[in-house]
Design an enzyme around this catalytic site. Structure first.
Site, short mmCIF file in Angstrom:
data_model
loop_
_atom_site.label_atom_id
_atom_site.label_comp_id
_atom_site.label_asym_id
_atom_site.label_seq_id
_atom_site.Cartn_x
_atom_site.Cartn_y
_atom_site.Cartn_z
N ARG A 363 35.55 24.10 54.03
CA ARG A 363 36.45 25.06 55.39
C ARG A 363 37.30 24.28 56.29
O ARG A 363 36.72 23.47 57.01
CB ARG A 363 35.71 25.57 56.14
CG ARG A 363 36.11 27.15 58.17
CD ARG A 363 35.73 27.85 57.87
NE ARG A 363 36.09 28.65 58.42
CZ ARG A 363 35.51 30.06 59.56
NH1 ARG A 363 34.21 30.06 59.53
NH2 ARG A 363 36.30 31.52 59.85
N PHE A 365 39.48 21.76 54.43
CA PHE A 365 39.88 20.67 53.04
C PHE A 365 40.67 20.35 53.80
O PHE A 365 42.00 19.87 53.77
CB PHE A 365 40.44 21.87 52.52
CG PHE A 365 41.11 21.03 51.20
CD1 PHE A 365 39.39 20.55 50.40
CD2 PHE A 365 41.94 20.87 50.71
CE1 PHE A 365 40.59 20.33 49.39
CE2 PHE A 365 42.30 19.95 50.08
CZ PHE A 365 41.20 19.90 49.02
N GLU A 712 40.56 29.53 59.11
CA GLU A 712 40.21 28.25 58.87
C GLU A 712 40.80 27.78 60.53
O GLU A 712 41.05 26.70 60.80
CB GLU A 712 41.42 27.33 58.23
CG GLU A 712 40.58 27.59 56.28
CD GLU A 712 40.43 26.75 55.44
OE1 GLU A 712 39.50 26.42 54.83
OE2 GLU A 712 41.61 27.37 55.06
#
Length: 780
Positions: A363, A365, A712
């Site tokens: 989560r 990235f 995110e």
């Protein structure tokens, strides 16, 4: 440290709409009741087939070694054991991957990390399969190992990939700077720790190589395509399904193929259904983690805090294969400048190869690591110049119309508004004074307070990933069955899709049902990840419902009072199709990673957070006293769901930055195996006061119903906790006669906090066991 119950507030605005409009309203989670009562069915809850087998993995006990021999004789003697498979049993491809196909389903001649899958045992019960798997004897010839980033740098163990982004003249500008600072940072890894481990059920059919797969995953298309490659059959023979995933956080983007692929090989070999539910210890040891990062930097600025030059070099630990690691760098480079406009900026990233599990999407990235680097630079400038960090933020922040390093022009830039409202709502200036007074009056308890603004890009740079499909069936009783290619992992996607369908069709939400995601209803669906799922599947659902509504328009005109059931009956009598496929693609320009031009994203989600923390200088424990968050979510499709996402993402990242740490022993084995020794946040780790506010009166004309991605972006706001801890430690060090900046790596665990506070006790500890408390353990 005294704990008290947590309290909080959630502030959002619900626009006045017509009664049939279900979007923008704080409706309950579609599956919430069944989830909390235990009625929700996950794969391991599905009834057993009469001849079903259970699969258990045989994994490596060495980090890097040639496989000399494999002896399965003792395992096969166990009553109930049916078969053993490894590389030689794979009908076609033994490799898979989301980007680079370099994951190995089964080891080939050698093992590349501790816990790598060598083979698999099938038995009539899971207990038997696991017992037998432990009896498989593997003889190894050990090889040299590389575990950490620093080892990889020293041994030049890199993948042949690096990239950089530049703006202005860094070398010239740093020479002209009034103040030049430099430093290093280490940011550890993180386990996904989904509630449901890697799980699948594979059912072979008796006719023409057909296979049905139920997988806990983030994309049914990925399961279908990769298993088809592994088995060497067309994708149209495989149906992959997922009703829900019990959490994923990126960990089921790629790694879910291990279970599905191995179970499919076993199922086709034996002709029997195969279930694979990976136990937590094994899951910990072979699945990917968040990318660890090591960074060094040099920054030039003037004495007012205006930064004139930034130069960053960073390394990410990819593990034993490249997988998506190059995209962590490619996507991370444009984000590493955070929300700041630097005239002279350079960042370069490299990928390290180590004998550890392949690091994989988690989560955020890469963004939580990239933004942590730049926010620490901002913080270091403030500390060294003795200026409030919020002033340094404001001096250097983007403005409306500025251009990012990826040459994207910022429009509807609501970040200054988020920051101002956060500062006002949190009473930052007043509380900062209270913190200073508290620290003067207390020797062994110290407090810190910090504010951080963030901007997060929504949308994949490769346009092919920004598309979606949905399917709507209307039945003669007036009910509607909705299917889309997204996976609901608890984030409330299905809730929002139903709200959209109800709004477009003008019917109650109770008339709409979502059964599951399946490749035979919504083919070629992209992975649900990167906070884009709701955006793209909302567009597809809306498109399908608009087409259906248009088909029903003549019957609605003829009978305005309806109800919906009558329009459906009339359309059916007229032989009008009541089944519609919808499609959506984001309006974006392809992004060129070589030149860093084009649209790195569709738009940005903005936010700001303020956290106050108290530390115990004698134990290293910390408590978040209060957190205030202000987020720009456009017009939230469901503010109740989105605020839950904000609170959850922030808490997850608190684990990343403070408590969650993974170690390797000297053999390369991950020491942690579950919540006993891997410290995820619990009720005691959430802020005692948690205040979340959604910015009012904002629009986003680039997304469906003017909403913004939520899952995110709030992760980044937990950086405020790490910075507040550092402020508290600085106050403790001051009482010990130590002034000046210091490096506080992430996570800020109790050990790091305690040792950083510096007193007579820590001095004795350093003399006794060495300066590094982790000297006997390899930090992963």
């Amino acid at each position: 440290m005294i704990y008290r119950p947590s309290s909080g507030s959630q502030v959002f605005h619900v626009p006045h709409t017509e009664e049939h409009v279900a979007v923008w309203k704080p409706l309950p989670h579609y599956a919430g009741e069944s989830l909390v009562t235990g009625e929700a069915v996950f794969i391991d809850d599905m009834p057993r087939y009469q001849n079903e087998l259970f699969l258990a993995f045989v994994t490596s006990t060495k980090a890097h070694a040639n496989i000399v021999s494999i002896d399965t004789s003792e395992a096969m003697k166990v009553p109930g054991v049916v078969d053993y498979i490894d590389r030689k049993d794979v009908p076609s491809a033994n490799t898979f991957g989301l980007v680079t196909k370099d994951h190995l389903l089964f080891a080939e001649g050698k093992v590349l990390h501790y816990g790598q899958i060598i083979g698999a045992i099938a038995a009539d019960t899971r207990e038997t399969a696991r017992k037998a798997a432990d009896l498989v004897k593997v003889v190894y010839e050990e090889l040299d190992t590389v575990f950490t980033i620093k080892e990889a740098i020293e041994k030049k163990s890199f993948f042949e990939f690096s990239s950089e982004i530049k703006k202005g003249d860094v070398e010239a500008s740093v020479k002209l700077a009034e103040v030049v600072l430099s430093g290093e940072l280490e940011i550890g890894t993180q386990e996904h720790f989904y509630m449901e481990p890697q799980t699948c059920l594979v059912i072979p059919k008796q006719e023409r190589n057909e296979v049905e797969i139920f997988a806990s995953c983030q994309g049914t298309n990925g399961i279908q395509a990769e298993v088809a490659r592994i088995l060497g059959i067309p994708s149209n023979r495989i149906v992959a399904k997922c009703k829900r995933a019990g959490g994923a956080f990126g960990g089921k983007s790629i790694d879910s193929v291990y279970g599905a692929g191995a179970a499919a090989v076993m199922a086709t070999k034996t002709g029997r259904p195969v279930r694979c539910v990976v136990d937590r210890v094994t899951d910990f040891r072979f699945t990917g983690k968040r990318h660890p990062v090591f960074a060094s930097y040099k920054v030039g600025c003037n004495k007012t805090g205006k930064i004139t030059s930034v130069d960053i070099n960073f390394y990410v630990n990819a593990g034993h294969c490249l997988d998506t690691s190059e995209f962590v760098i490619l996507k991370g480079l444009p984000q590493i400048s955070g929300c700041y406009n630097f005239d002279n900026f350079r960042a370069k990233g490299q990928v390290c190869r180590t004998n550890t599990p392949s690091t994989t999407p988690v989560r955020g990235f890469g963004a939580p690591k990239m933004v942590f680097i730049i926010e620490n630079i901002i913080n270091d400038v403030a500390i060294n110049l003795k200026i409030d960090k919020t002033k340094v933020c404001q001096f250097n922040m983007y403005r409306e119309g500025n251009e990012t390093p990826s040459k994207m022009v910022l429009k509807n830039f609501n970040l200054p508004r988020c920051l101002k409202e956060c500062l006002d709502d949190s009473s930052y200036e007043k509380r900062k004074q209270y913190v200073e007074i508290f620290n003067i009056e207390n020797r062994w308890k110290k407090r810190g307070i910090s504010v951080v603004p963030i901007m997060y890009p929504i949308g994949f740079p490769p346009p092919a990933l920004n598309q979606a499909i949905a399917l709507v069936h209307a039945y003669l009783d007036g009910s509607v069955l909705l299917a889309h290619g997204g996976i609901d992992m608890g984030q409330g996607m299905n809730t929002k899709m139903i709200q959209i369908a109800a709004t477009e069709l003008g019917i109650p939400i109770d008339n709409i049902f979502i059964s599951e995601t399946s490749t035979n209803t919504t083919p070629n669906a992209t992975n649900t990840s990167a906070s884009t799922g709701t955006d793209i599947y909302a567009g597809a659902v809306k498109n399908a419902c608009e087409i259906l509504a248009e088909r029903l328009k003549p019957y609605k005109t003829a009978n305005p009072d309806g109800p919906f059931k009558k329009w459906i009956e009339a359309a059916f009598a007229d032989r009008v199709s009541l089944s519609v496929s919808g499609f959506f693609k984001m309006k974006d320009k392809p992004y060129d990673f070589a030149t860093h031009t084009g649209d790195i994203c569709l738009y940005y989600t903005f936010g700001a957070g303020c956290s106050e923390v108290e530390i115990d200088c004698l134990t290293g424990e910390h408590q978040i006293l209060r957190t205030d968050i202000v987020m720009d979510l456009g017009k939230s499709l469901n503010p109740a769901v989105d605020i839950g996402q904000i609170e959850g993402a922030f808490t997850m990242a608190c684990g990343l930055y403070t408590t969650e740490e993974i170690h390797l022993d000297k053999n390369g084995r991950i020491s942690e195996s579950g919540p006993v020794n891997y410290k995820i946040p619990t009720v005691r780790n959430i802020p005692r006061e948690f205040k979340v506010k959604v910015l009012k009166d904002t629009e986003n004309d680039l997304a469906v119903y003017s909403a913004k991605g939520t899952g995110e972006p709030p992760l980044l706001l937990a950086i405020t906790v790490h910075h507040a801890i550092k402020e508290a430690i600085l106050a403790a060090r001051k009482d010990s006669g130590i002034t000046g900046n210091f490096q506080l790596n992430s996570p800020a665990t109790v050990e790091r906090i305690r040792m950083a506070c510096k007193d007579k006790i820590t001095d004795k500890c350093e003399k006794t066991i060495g300066k590094d408390l982790q000297s006997k353990i390899l930090l992963y």
